[in-house]
Design a protein around this motif. Sequence first.
Motif, short mmCIF file in Angstrom:
data_model
loop_
_atom_site.label_atom_id
_atom_site.label_comp_id
_atom_site.label_asym_id
_atom_site.label_seq_id
_atom_site.Cartn_x
_atom_site.Cartn_y
_atom_site.Cartn_z
N UNK A 143 -1.56 -10.63 7.51
CA UNK A 143 -0.37 -9.89 7.09
C UNK A 143 -0.64 -9.08 5.83
N UNK A 144 0.08 -7.98 5.68
CA UNK A 144 0.18 -7.32 4.38
C UNK A 144 1.22 -8.13 3.63
N UNK A 145 0.77 -8.99 2.76
CA UNK A 145 1.54 -10.10 2.24
C UNK A 145 2.94 -9.72 1.76
N UNK A 146 3.93 -10.37 2.35
CA UNK A 146 5.35 -10.24 2.04
C UNK A 146 5.91 -8.84 2.33
N UNK A 147 5.11 -8.01 3.01
CA UNK A 147 5.56 -6.65 3.33
C UNK A 147 5.58 -6.37 4.83
N UNK A 178 -10.83 -9.41 12.65
CA UNK A 178 -11.64 -9.76 13.81
C UNK A 178 -11.61 -8.67 14.89
N UNK A 179 -11.74 -7.42 14.42
CA UNK A 179 -11.89 -6.29 15.33
C UNK A 179 -10.60 -5.67 15.82
N UNK A 180 -9.45 -6.24 15.46
CA UNK A 180 -8.16 -5.73 15.91
C UNK A 180 -7.37 -5.16 14.73
N UNK A 181 -6.87 -3.95 14.87
CA UNK A 181 -6.00 -3.38 13.84
C UNK A 181 -4.66 -4.12 13.89
N UNK A 182 -4.34 -4.83 12.82
CA UNK A 182 -3.14 -5.68 12.82
C UNK A 182 -2.00 -5.11 11.98
N UNK A 183 -2.32 -4.19 11.06
CA UNK A 183 -1.29 -3.54 10.24
C UNK A 183 -1.68 -2.08 10.05
N UNK A 184 -0.71 -1.21 10.21
CA UNK A 184 -0.87 0.21 9.89
C UNK A 184 0.39 0.67 9.20
N UNK A 185 0.24 1.37 8.07
CA UNK A 185 1.41 1.85 7.36
C UNK A 185 1.04 3.04 6.49
N UNK A 186 2.07 3.68 5.95
CA UNK A 186 1.90 4.80 5.02
C UNK A 186 2.26 4.33 3.62
N UNK A 187 1.41 4.69 2.68
CA UNK A 187 1.60 4.30 1.29
C UNK A 187 2.38 5.36 0.52
N UNK A 188 3.15 4.90 -0.45
CA UNK A 188 3.75 5.73 -1.50
C UNK A 188 4.85 6.70 -1.04
N UNK A 192 7.82 3.09 1.92
CA UNK A 192 6.96 2.14 1.22
C UNK A 192 7.70 1.49 0.05
N UNK A 193 8.31 2.30 -0.77
CA UNK A 193 8.99 1.77 -1.95
C UNK A 193 10.28 1.03 -1.58
N UNK A 194 10.93 1.43 -0.50
CA UNK A 194 12.09 0.67 -0.02
C UNK A 194 11.66 -0.72 0.47
N UNK A 195 10.49 -0.77 1.11
CA UNK A 195 9.96 -2.05 1.59
C UNK A 195 9.65 -2.97 0.40
N UNK A 196 9.06 -2.42 -0.64
CA UNK A 196 8.77 -3.21 -1.84
C UNK A 196 10.06 -3.71 -2.48
N UNK A 197 11.09 -2.87 -2.48
CA UNK A 197 12.37 -3.24 -3.08
C UNK A 197 13.03 -4.41 -2.36
N UNK A 201 8.20 -8.59 -4.64
CA UNK A 201 7.61 -7.75 -5.69
C UNK A 201 8.62 -6.79 -6.32
N UNK A 202 9.88 -6.92 -5.94
CA UNK A 202 10.90 -5.95 -6.35
C UNK A 202 11.08 -5.84 -7.87
#
Length: 234
Positions: A143-147, A178-188, A192-197, A201-202
């Motif tokens: 996981x992308x931890x807590x996100x 292990x060879x599988x793309x498990x998370x894909x997202x756009x930064x910044x 992204x910032x709504x997810x952090x909020x 980490x808010x």
Amino acid sequence: MKNFLLLSFITITFMGYSQKKSKDAWISLFDGKTTQGWHTYGKTGIGSAWKVENGTLRLDASVKDDWQVRGGGDIVTDDEFENFHLKLEWKIEKNGNSGIIFLVHEEMNNDAYKYPWQTGPEMQVLDNNGHPDAKIIKHRAGDLYDLISCSKETVNKAEEWNKAEIICNQDKLQLILNGTTVVETTLWDDAWFNMIAGSKFKDMPNFGKFKKGRISLQDHGNNVWYRNIMIKKL
């Protein structure tokens, strides 16, 4: 004249090849023999709990009292990276927890940043079958931890090796396990910032904002092993 032109063509071609080869080259972040290139976050040296054994970089978590002070602590690369492809292998003890943190910002003697996870996002390292965090969504291995939860669970059992990759290129992030793309997202972006909020980490005002930083391996108080740690600048 013909010989001169031919020599010039060969030289230019070779220079172009060398530049491309250099750009595409993988850089080793761990030589398998020493802890050179790493230091404890916020310090100049590295604690004795991080040991080199049989070509692995191992956290010896046998000391439990004040473990992050007595030889442990999260470690970071001496160098910073911006656009990169990181790959490594990890294994965790039964019921263990650790993490690979990236785009980590470090300021010496700054109480605002006591830990790498206060600045950079984390790819979770976990024994999904034993650690309590596995019961929490977005806290499982890969996981992308807590996100963001991984799209598919591909983690191996405790004490078995896993191959992890983190690709951060411009504003695009990919986590591969292990060879599988498990998370894909756009930064910044706003999402992204709504997810952090909406995350733990808010209340960390600069979390997830840095576009360049160090790579960190987390000391979460459990035995963990890392090897074949390499990075390529993109």
